[in-house]
Design an enzyme around this catalytic site. Structure first.
Site, PDB file in Angstrom:
ATOM      1  N   CYS A  59     108.858  64.302  16.112  1.00 36.54           N
ATOM      2  CA  CYS A  59     107.486  64.577  16.545  1.00 36.54           C
ATOM      3  C   CYS A  59     107.025  63.788  17.770  1.00 36.54           C
ATOM      4  CB  CYS A  59     106.522  64.313  15.388  1.00 36.54           C
ATOM      5  SG  CYS A  59     106.852  65.320  13.925  1.00 36.54           S
ATOM      6  N   HIS A  77     101.156  62.498  18.522  1.00 30.59           N
ATOM      7  CA  HIS A  77     101.473  61.945  17.213  1.00 30.59           C
ATOM      8  C   HIS A  77     100.612  60.711  17.005  1.00 30.59           C
ATOM      9  CE1 HIS A  77     104.127  61.532  13.712  1.00 30.59           C
ATOM     10  NE2 HIS A  77     103.952  60.223  13.873  1.00 30.59           N
TER      11      HIS A  77
END
Length: 829
Positions: free
Chosen positions: A353, A407
């Site tokens: 991510c 993130h």
């Protein structure tokens, strides 16, 4: 403000060019109405002069119209020597044609002198004869007065003059110069016009006129009727061959030959006919202008700036109906694809991510952001790189973040890079903190932190789920931006289908377990290097998987549990589809679908049992390949009118029809190209390409814009693919995608999926083209972020045509020096 247009209207397979006069917006309707009255009801191949008079145009200025090929050259305006400027509306026999002479009040237009066009604008007038001057007239028209009168055709710069109160801008103020005589042309066949001639009118006055369709002369003096049968030049319609004059028709009334009524038959009132013609042509003009607007918007839609709706999904592989999946139900995303250009071969730069999101949001690759895990902030550890939302913000956009865009955590400075990237603090759902809590009810009635987690939403903390809250907030922001009428960049990040696979349980009914199949290759490939294997440790830590007591690292999951994981993944995708449908429907509701670019993508893919792997954390296609589509009004689809719905919500519980993408490209593209692509689509200056060393450069991108692929034909891709006869030859395709993934050792470890920077010892660099995937695993030094390509640990080579699932590694069976050289050249540059 003035408005000028040139209109080409097809009439009977011919083109009529209309040069409209300059009209003020206040007099626009009256002005255009007067112009339209110049055309006949049945045929439009005519050149007409018509003089209207109304409350909004009291001057009664002539509104000329040019409509025939091979027209006589417009003549220069006549100057009345020594005469003061006459009042508005009485400037002589005729006024200069539109676009060919100047309005006295504005001094704009063109002038003809000696048969030549002389461009002039602003306040330029004809230069006076030496020794003579011009002064402003005291006449109501505010024209220019020669003192003494200049030689016709010579002007100088003159001051602007405003028209008297109540005069429309079509009222011109320059007297006209005497017309130059032209040689007489022979009379053609019946119905043709011949050149001007001098003849005697009915009153015996010497005048200049034109022969009628039958060759008879009509004598007129100036612009006044000299007797019965005289045709004033102000009202004359010069009609092309194939028309006759109605004997009893009013002045300038013509009908097609053979269509003359019998003697004594009453003709329609001229006013009614002209009104009908005007109404029809007004509609015609409106349709033309709409078509012109659509055409222009297709190429210049970005001039005023487009809004951007950027939708990024967590862990979504292309299991969608628009990507050919026959099982998954995703009608709303498929509807978006039907209006978009869809890229079938789009790849992330790292299948985890934080590194992937920082990469495509900054336009830099992981080796430049120096982020391979979750524990460093690029501005502090690599360089103060501008981000995509930051660039839009600096160019006048309001930038907004909802859900998981960056993130959260250290990798975005615990702030989602606010205030650099966003105009207001990013929104995170309040229920996001419960994602990894024990919220999944087991068969025994207890709560667990499971991987497979269908839930009753009413039992969840807060009675909702994070993605439901994100959709509600994004819709609220769309309504706010509609009110503020500001350009915006709205990024919406959805959590699902990221693990845990937690979604409303009603979505399970679409996917009966008996319809779910296993992966086509659920085994570990025989020649797969151990360093390339992903041991899916985060999956093993979930309560339901841990209870299975699966051996590490290669122990397979039971088949029935594999089906449950795949079932829940598909259900989570359909749950996501509902959220996207509600968001796009809200874009319709606020009327912004025709002015908003919509991008839909994911940060990386997710393995569903292929190669015996689950989750991401590898360089295979199932982990790096993502959906990518762009909806661009006027480019990927026709522009829509305000109020027209583009994305009506489709209920997945009742909608079963599949939709075909508007366009599909098989070009290999990368997410790192999103920055430059969106900048180009929005009409912003595309950031420059990064130099070889760019840590000190704040604004540049390492991914080229892919707008050039939007209209690329699939035949070009196939030709590129078919142009390589030898399977084992080194290919030189233009489109290549590069990915990479770190490992702590050559064999699977408990931290192989997500090693911290200090633990990285091997880096796998992978190159994907339309024909193959080539991966080389080399030594890596985390202290200086350097890869040693002389220290090769392993390699992989898969030929996509014969091995689409990438199960048969032929790295050791063929020469691959050119592949190795190509990937090194890429990293160096």
């Amino acid at each position: 403000m003035y408005w000028t247009s040139e209109l080409h209207i097809p009439l009977n397979n011919r083109i009529v060019t209309d040069h409209f006069t300059q009209c003020s917006w206040e007099a626009y309707d009256e002005c255009t109405h007067s112009i339209f009255q110049a055309l006949e009801r049945n045929h439009g191949h005519a050149r007409a002069l018509y003089k209207p008079s109304s409350a909004s145009n009291p001057c009664g200025a002539e509104l000329p119209r040019r409509g025939l090929l091979r027209q006589p050259r417009p003549q220069p305006p006549r100057v009345v020597r020594g005469a003061a400027a006459p009042p508005c509306g009485d400037w002589g026999e005729r006024h200069p044609p539109a676009g060919r002479a100047a309005a006295a009040r504005s001094g704009e237009g063109e002038s003809l002198a000696g048969g030549r066009h002389r461009r002039w604008g602003g306040t330029r007038a004809r230069a006076p004869h030496p020794g003579r001057a011009w002064r402003r007239s005291s006449a109501p028209g505010g024209g220019l007065k020669p003192e003494p009168s200049p030689a016709c055709g010579r002007w100088r710069r003159a001051p602007r003059a405003e028209p008297p109160l109540g005069c429309a801008s079509a009222c011109w103020g320059f007297p006209r110069c005497p017309r130059r005589r032209r040689r007489r042309r022979p009379v053609g066949s019946a119905g043709r016009w011949r050149g001007p001639e001098v003849r005697r009118g009915p009153g015996g006055a010497r005048s200049r006129g034109r022969a009628g369709p039958a060759g008879g002369a009509r004598g007129c003096v100036g612009s006044r009727r000299a007797g019965p049968g005289c045709r004033s030049r102000r009202f004359v319609l010069r009609v092309a061959q194939g028309f006759d004059e109605a004997p009893s028709a009013p002045q300038g009334r013509w009908v097609p030959r053979g269509a003359l009524p019998e003697p004594g038959t009453a003709l329609p009132e001229p006013g009614t006919a002209r009104l009908l013609t005007a109404a029809v042509l007004k509609i015609w003009l409106s349709l033309y202008l709409l078509e012109l607007t659509l055409l222009c918007s297709q190429f210049y839609f970005f001039i005023d700036g487009m809004n951007v709706l950027f939708i990024v999904v967590d862990d979504l592989r292309p299991v969608l109906g628009c990507y050919g999946d026959k099982l998954v139900k995703s009608p709303n995303i498929d509807q978006l694809a039907s209006q978009s250009i869809v890229f079938s071969n789009a790849y992330a730069q790292q299948a985890v991510c934080a590194p992937s999101r920082v990469s495509f949001l900054t336009g830099r690759r992981p080796d430049t952001t120096r982020l391979y895990d979750f524990y460093s902030y690029w501005r502090a550890h690599a360089g103060n790189y501008s981000t995509m939302p930051q660039y839009f913000k600096e160019n006048g956009y309001v930038t907004l973040s909802v859900g998981k865009v960056f993130h959260p955590g250290v990798s975005s400075n615990h702030s989602d890079d606010y205030p650099y990237s966003w105009s207001i603090p990013p929104f995170h759902p309040s229920t996001e903190k419960y994602e990894n809590d024990k919220t999944c009810r087991g068969k025994d009635g207890k709560l667990y932190a499971n991987l497979v987690c269908p839930v009753d939403v009413t039992e969840m903390p807060g009675g909702t789920l994070p993605d439901l809250q994100s959709t509600e907030e994004a819709i609220r922001l769309l309504n706010v931006m509609k009110t503020k009428k500001q350009k915006f960049f709205l990024a919406v990040g959805y959590h699902k289908p990221h693990i845990p696979l937690r979604y409303p349980q009603e979505f399970l009914k679409w996917y009966p377990l008996e319809n779910i199949t296993l992966a086509p290759d659920p085994w570990v490939p025989e020649k797969l290097p151990s360093v390339a294997y992903n041991p899916w440790t985060d999956i093993r830590q979930r309560d339901d998987v841990e209870a299975l007591n699966v051996s590490f690292p290669y122990g397979p999951l039971p088949d029935d549990f594999q089906r449950q994981i795949r079932q829940s993944y598909y259900a989570a995708v359909s749950y996501l589809d509902v959220q996207v449908g509600l968001l796009l429907n809200a874009l319709d509701d606020v009327g912004l679908s025709n002015s908003t670019i919509v991008v839909f993508t994911a940060d990386h893919g997710w393995s569903l049992g292929e190669h015996g792997e689950w989750a991401k954390y590898s360089n295979f296609d199932v982990a790096t390949r993502v959906p990518l589509m762009f909806y661009v009004p006027g480019m990927t689809t026709s522009s829509v009118s305000r109020g027209e719905r583009v994305f009506p919500y489709l209920d997945p519980f009742s909608h079963t029809l599949g939709l075909v993408p508007q366009g599909r490209s098989k070009r290999v593209v990368e997410l790192v190209s999103l920055f430059s692509t969106l900048a180009e689509l929005a009409g912003l200056q595309v950031p420059p390409a990064c130099p070889e060393t760019s840590f000190h450069v704040a604004l540049c991108t390492e991914g080229a814009s892919i707008v050039r692929y939007f209209n690329a034909s699939e035949e070009q891709v196939e030709e590129e693919k078919d142009g390589h006869d030898d399977t084992y030859k080194c290919f030189n395709e233009e489109s290549v995608a590069f990915s990479q993934y770190p490992r702590p050792a050559d064999t699977p470890q408990w931290n192989s999926d997500k090693p911290k920077l200090k633990d990285i010892r091997v880096m796998g660099y992978s190159m994907r083209t339309v024909d193959y995937r080539y991966t080389v695993w080399v030594g890596f030094n985390p202290d200086n972020f350097s890869a040693d390509f002389e220290d090769v640990h392993a390699g992989e080579l898969y030929m996509v045509d014969t091995d689409p699932n990438q199960d048969f590694n032929i790295y050791n069976n063929t020469s691959h020096g050119c592949f190795f050289k190509k990937i090194i050249d890429f990293l160096k540059h």
